[in-house]
Structures are given as C-alpha cells and as structure tokens.
Scaffold this motif. Structure first.
Motif, PDB file in Angstrom:
ATOM      1  N   ARG A 255      44.870  31.782  56.663  1.00 30.78           N
ATOM      2  CA  ARG A 255      45.365  30.523  56.742  1.00 30.78           C
ATOM      3  C   ARG A 255      46.162  30.555  55.664  1.00 30.78           C
ATOM      4  O   ARG A 255      47.750  29.701  55.710  1.00 30.78           O
ATOM      5  CB  ARG A 255      44.476  29.593  56.756  1.00 30.78           C
ATOM      6  CG  ARG A 255      43.636  29.163  58.249  1.00 30.78           C
ATOM      7  CD  ARG A 255      42.719  28.105  58.086  1.00 30.78           C
ATOM      8  NE  ARG A 255      41.956  27.952  59.341  1.00 30.78           N
ATOM      9  CZ  ARG A 255      42.118  27.177  60.306  1.00 30.78           C
ATOM     10  NH1 ARG A 255      43.315  26.383  60.191  1.00 30.78           N
ATOM     11  NH2 ARG A 255      41.505  27.122  61.362  1.00 30.78           N
ATOM     12  N   LEU A 256      46.168  30.725  54.320  1.00 28.52           N
ATOM     13  CA  LEU A 256      47.080  30.476  53.337  1.00 28.52           C
ATOM     14  C   LEU A 256      48.079  31.337  53.411  1.00 28.52           C
ATOM     15  O   LEU A 256      49.193  30.913  53.050  1.00 28.52           O
ATOM     16  CB  LEU A 256      46.154  30.719  51.881  1.00 28.52           C
ATOM     17  CG  LEU A 256      45.264  29.733  51.557  1.00 28.52           C
ATOM     18  CD1 LEU A 256      44.522  30.205  50.144  1.00 28.52           C
ATOM     19  CD2 LEU A 256      45.838  28.381  51.379  1.00 28.52           C
TER      20      LEU A 256
ATOM     21  N   LYS B 247      39.928  35.015  38.456  1.00 28.32           N
ATOM     22  CA  LYS B 247      38.859  34.454  39.055  1.00 28.32           C
ATOM     23  C   LYS B 247      37.591  33.960  37.902  1.00 28.32           C
ATOM     24  O   LYS B 247      37.044  32.974  38.196  1.00 28.32           O
ATOM     25  CB  LYS B 247      37.883  35.654  39.579  1.00 28.32           C
ATOM     26  CG  LYS B 247      36.614  35.352  40.075  1.00 28.32           C
ATOM     27  CD  LYS B 247      35.929  36.710  40.462  1.00 28.32           C
ATOM     28  CE  LYS B 247      34.233  36.287  40.966  1.00 28.32           C
ATOM     29  NZ  LYS B 247      33.638  37.424  41.522  1.00 28.32           N
ATOM     30  N   ARG B 248      37.383  34.375  36.572  1.00 35.09           N
ATOM     31  CA  ARG B 248      36.749  33.909  35.699  1.00 35.09           C
ATOM     32  C   ARG B 248      36.998  32.982  35.179  1.00 35.09           C
ATOM     33  O   ARG B 248      36.302  31.817  34.800  1.00 35.09           O
ATOM     34  CB  ARG B 248      36.693  35.001  34.754  1.00 35.09           C
ATOM     35  CG  ARG B 248      35.998  36.387  34.730  1.00 35.09           C
ATOM     36  CD  ARG B 248      35.819  37.089  33.639  1.00 35.09           C
ATOM     37  NE  ARG B 248      35.040  38.761  33.946  1.00 35.09           N
ATOM     38  CZ  ARG B 248      34.896  39.508  33.235  1.00 35.09           C
ATOM     39  NH1 ARG B 248      35.403  39.350  31.946  1.00 35.09           N
ATOM     40  NH2 ARG B 248      34.200  40.469  33.594  1.00 35.09           N
ATOM     41  N   LEU B 249      38.426  32.790  35.158  1.00 35.58           N
ATOM     42  CA  LEU B 249      38.999  31.181  34.552  1.00 35.58           C
ATOM     43  C   LEU B 249      38.865  30.113  35.558  1.00 35.58           C
ATOM     44  O   LEU B 249      38.300  28.788  35.265  1.00 35.58           O
ATOM     45  CB  LEU B 249      40.251  31.502  34.136  1.00 35.58           C
ATOM     46  CG  LEU B 249      41.106  30.181  33.470  1.00 35.58           C
ATOM     47  CD1 LEU B 249      40.410  29.493  32.332  1.00 35.58           C
ATOM     48  CD2 LEU B 249      42.642  30.336  33.546  1.00 35.58           C
ATOM     49  N   PHE B 250      38.840  30.437  36.698  1.00 34.83           N
ATOM     50  CA  PHE B 250      38.527  29.305  37.797  1.00 34.83           C
ATOM     51  C   PHE B 250      37.052  29.098  37.759  1.00 34.83           C
ATOM     52  O   PHE B 250      36.547  27.805  37.800  1.00 34.83           O
ATOM     53  CB  PHE B 250      38.799  30.071  39.260  1.00 34.83           C
ATOM     54  CG  PHE B 250      40.302  29.997  39.571  1.00 34.83           C
ATOM     55  CD1 PHE B 250      40.986  28.755  39.507  1.00 34.83           C
ATOM     56  CD2 PHE B 250      40.874  30.866  39.997  1.00 34.83           C
ATOM     57  CE1 PHE B 250      42.304  28.614  40.113  1.00 34.83           C
ATOM     58  CE2 PHE B 250      42.237  31.026  40.379  1.00 34.83           C
ATOM     59  CZ  PHE B 250      43.016  29.885  40.396  1.00 34.83           C
ATOM     60  N   LEU B 251      35.924  30.001  37.531  1.00 29.56           N
ATOM     61  CA  LEU B 251      34.770  29.908  37.824  1.00 29.56           C
ATOM     62  C   LEU B 251      34.405  28.964  36.281  1.00 29.56           C
ATOM     63  O   LEU B 251      33.658  28.020  36.522  1.00 29.56           O
ATOM     64  CB  LEU B 251      34.127  31.059  37.755  1.00 29.56           C
ATOM     65  CG  LEU B 251      34.034  31.730  38.983  1.00 29.56           C
ATOM     66  CD1 LEU B 251      33.142  33.172  39.214  1.00 29.56           C
ATOM     67  CD2 LEU B 251      33.681  31.061  40.165  1.00 29.56           C
TER      68      LEU B 251
ATOM     69  N   ILE C  37      46.492  34.940  46.188  1.00 23.86           N
ATOM     70  CA  ILE C  37      45.631  34.926  47.035  1.00 23.86           C
ATOM     71  C   ILE C  37      44.271  35.501  46.639  1.00 23.86           C
ATOM     72  O   ILE C  37      43.261  35.036  46.741  1.00 23.86           O
ATOM     73  CB  ILE C  37      46.121  35.502  48.247  1.00 23.86           C
ATOM     74  CG1 ILE C  37      47.349  34.655  49.177  1.00 23.86           C
ATOM     75  CG2 ILE C  37      44.912  35.325  49.321  1.00 23.86           C
ATOM     76  CD1 ILE C  37      46.815  33.175  49.367  1.00 23.86           C
ATOM     77  N   LYS C  38      44.257  36.825  46.058  1.00 27.29           N
ATOM     78  CA  LYS C  38      43.029  37.518  45.849  1.00 27.29           C
ATOM     79  C   LYS C  38      42.142  36.854  44.828  1.00 27.29           C
ATOM     80  O   LYS C  38      41.101  36.792  45.157  1.00 27.29           O
ATOM     81  CB  LYS C  38      43.317  39.056  45.428  1.00 27.29           C
ATOM     82  CG  LYS C  38      42.309  39.658  45.023  1.00 27.29           C
ATOM     83  CD  LYS C  38      42.777  41.301  44.664  1.00 27.29           C
ATOM     84  CE  LYS C  38      41.407  41.998  44.697  1.00 27.29           C
ATOM     85  NZ  LYS C  38      41.879  43.408  44.177  1.00 27.29           N
ATOM     86  N   PRO C  39      42.470  36.367  43.704  1.00 26.49           N
ATOM     87  CA  PRO C  39      41.693  35.795  42.505  1.00 26.49           C
ATOM     88  C   PRO C  39      41.232  34.417  43.401  1.00 26.49           C
ATOM     89  O   PRO C  39      39.991  33.946  42.933  1.00 26.49           O
ATOM     90  CB  PRO C  39      42.318  35.549  41.365  1.00 26.49           C
ATOM     91  CG  PRO C  39      44.159  35.989  41.893  1.00 26.49           C
ATOM     92  CD  PRO C  39      43.931  36.379  43.037  1.00 26.49           C
ATOM     93  N   ILE C  40      41.962  33.545  43.816  1.00 24.94           N
ATOM     94  CA  ILE C  40      41.636  32.393  44.504  1.00 24.94           C
ATOM     95  C   ILE C  40      40.742  32.694  45.479  1.00 24.94           C
ATOM     96  O   ILE C  40      39.452  32.049  45.279  1.00 24.94           O
ATOM     97  CB  ILE C  40      42.999  31.824  45.205  1.00 24.94           C
ATOM     98  CG1 ILE C  40      43.869  31.388  44.081  1.00 24.94           C
ATOM     99  CG2 ILE C  40      42.284  30.358  45.966  1.00 24.94           C
ATOM    100  CD1 ILE C  40      44.997  30.551  44.543  1.00 24.94           C
ATOM    101  N   ILE C  41      40.775  33.599  46.427  1.00 28.29           N
ATOM    102  CA  ILE C  41      39.564  33.572  47.296  1.00 28.29           C
ATOM    103  C   ILE C  41      38.153  34.334  46.681  1.00 28.29           C
ATOM    104  O   ILE C  41      37.311  33.845  47.171  1.00 28.29           O
ATOM    105  CB  ILE C  41      40.269  35.026  48.587  1.00 28.29           C
ATOM    106  CG1 ILE C  41      41.289  34.331  49.257  1.00 28.29           C
ATOM    107  CG2 ILE C  41      39.089  34.946  49.425  1.00 28.29           C
ATOM    108  CD1 ILE C  41      41.113  33.073  49.792  1.00 28.29           C
TER     109      ILE C  41
END
Length: 268
Positions: free
Chosen positions: A255-256, A164-168, A121-125
């Motif tokens: 919600r997740l 987070k960096r990879l998502f971005l 959850i944390k890195p996604i949010i």
C-alpha cells in the motif's frame, strides 16, 4: 429562453444549473462534516437561515434585522468552527486537479522521485513487523508531498538515517521519545515525540489516541501514517482520511509503495 413555467415563475436552464451546483455544494459540505459535532452546528445554522428567509418574506422588519446581524456574525463563526473541514475540502480539491498530479509540474517543483524514496520502505516494514510481534505501540508518519514543518517543530529533532534499530529504540516503552509520532521525510527520520492533530470523526467507532492521531494527520495532510497497537500488536494504516485496520506488514508495504511512489504490485 424559458425551459418551463411554474405559475408565475419562469425557469431557465441557468436556474437549473444554479440549483444543481448549490445542491452539489451542500452535499459536499454534509459529506465533510457528517458524524462530527460540526454537522449539528451546520444543520442548526441552515435551519436559522431558512427561518430568516421566511421572516423576511413575511415582512417582520425588526426580527429580520436581528437575524441579518446574527447571520453576518455567524458566517465568521462558521469559518472558525469549520476550519478543519474547510482545509480538508481545499486539500481534496488540490489533490484532484490535474495540475497537482502532473509529473512534469512535480519535477519542476522538485518533488522526490520514487527512486529517491523507495529505500524508506524496508527499514520501516522491518521495524513495524518487530513492533507488532513484541506488542510495542508506535505512531509513524511518512511524508508524501505536503510539508510537515509545523508538526516537526512540536517534537524533538532526530535527523538520522532510516534504521530498524533506531525505530525500535524510539518506540521502546521505556524511551522518553515514545510518546507522540515519529516523522519520516526525505529519506530520513526527522523528528520524534511530535504532536499530531486528533480526528473527531465517529466513522470508526471507539478509537484509541494513537489511531485518532493517525486518522487526524491523514485528514489534514497527504502523509501516510502507520499505527501499531500496544494492546493487540495489530498494524493499521491511515491514508487520506481513511483508516485501514488490522493488516499484515506485507500489505502495508504494498500500500505504501502504491500510494507514496505510485508503484503497483508486480505480477509474477
């Protein structure tokens, strides 16, 4: 034993039950196909079937034979036309059974536990919050129980830890991987640039491609799908065929947790 009589018809309790079950089945079919092109096809086929019954009752043999042939071929055609709706109905039945929701059975099938998933959850949010503030569009799929192998195979394999960096980086507008969806499964970023099924539902008005893909993915699987709008920066969440639009990242997180891990918001 007869319940009552209507003219020459003797109505038994089994007949009443039969009528009730058929009516319930027809209502469920209508609920699945309403608002789509399939609803018109279903209505047309239903009217032709009523016409067939009338023709057979009158005794028009040639027309009856023609309609019987059409009804037989039409039944196969309906399976092809309504394959998505049939899949949704079967998924609904499967999710509603006590067998599928039984925790002991889930452990036997080696389904991931909340403790195994909670770190997702944390890195996604953090990522979607940053994407929202920077107006970076994104489509993120988070696996629950259903296997997503067929969708993973349509994209580029990543198989990386959540970051987070990879998502971005993946969703950056200049990245060659920003088209399609990114799929998260088993605590890892499995693939990017994945092709997702697009919903044809008219229940949500004029939706963009990302939102239709998110809705479509949530209709055919139990995955949770997050969408960040490139135009407005708004965050939406698609779950079980429902699209929750314009919600803050904190609400997405809650919600997740509730949907994926069955964790309710704790009281202060």
């Amino acid at each position: 034993m007869f319940l009552f009589e209507i003219g020459f018809l003797n109505i038994e309790w089994v007949d009443v039950l039969d009528i009730f079950l058929v009516a319930f089945l027809l209502f469920q079919i209508y609920y699945l196909v309403r608002g789509s092109l399939a609803s018109r096809v279903f209505l047309g086929y239903f009217l032709i079937y009523l016409f067939y019954l009338i023709v057979r009752a009158i005794g028009l043999e040639l027309l009856t034979k023609i309609l019987e042939y059409f009804m037989g071929v039409g039944a196969v055609a309906l399976i092809v036309i309504f394959q998505q709706e049939i899949r949704r109905f079967l998924l609904f039945v499967g999710k509603s059974t006590a067998f599928a929701n039984n925790r002991l059975i889930g452990r036997f099938l080696r389904q991931p536990t909340p403790a195994d998933k909670i770190n997702e959850i944390k890195p996604i949010i953090e990522a979607i919050r940053a994407m929202s503030s920077e107006f970076t569009g994104g489509l993120l799929v988070i696996k629950k129980n259903d296997e997503l192998d067929k969708y993973l195979q349509t994209g580029e394999e990543v198989d990386s830890v959540l970051s987070k960096r990879l998502f971005l980086a993946l969703f950056n507008q200049y990245s060659p991987m920003n088209d399609g969806g990114v799929i998260v499964a088993d605590g890892r970023i499995k693939a990017a640039r994945c092709i997702l099924p697009v919903s044809d539902s008219d229940d949500y008005g004029n939706l963009g491609f990302r939102h239709r893909a998110a809705l479509g993915m949530s209709e055919v699987t139990d995955a949770a799908v997050i969408v960040v709008s490139e135009e407005t920066g708004r965050i939406s969440l698609a779950v079980e065929g429902d699209l929750h639009s314009n919600i803050p990242a904190s609400e997405v997180e809650e919600r997740l947790k509730k949907y994926l891990f069955e964790v309710s918001k704790t009281k202060a």
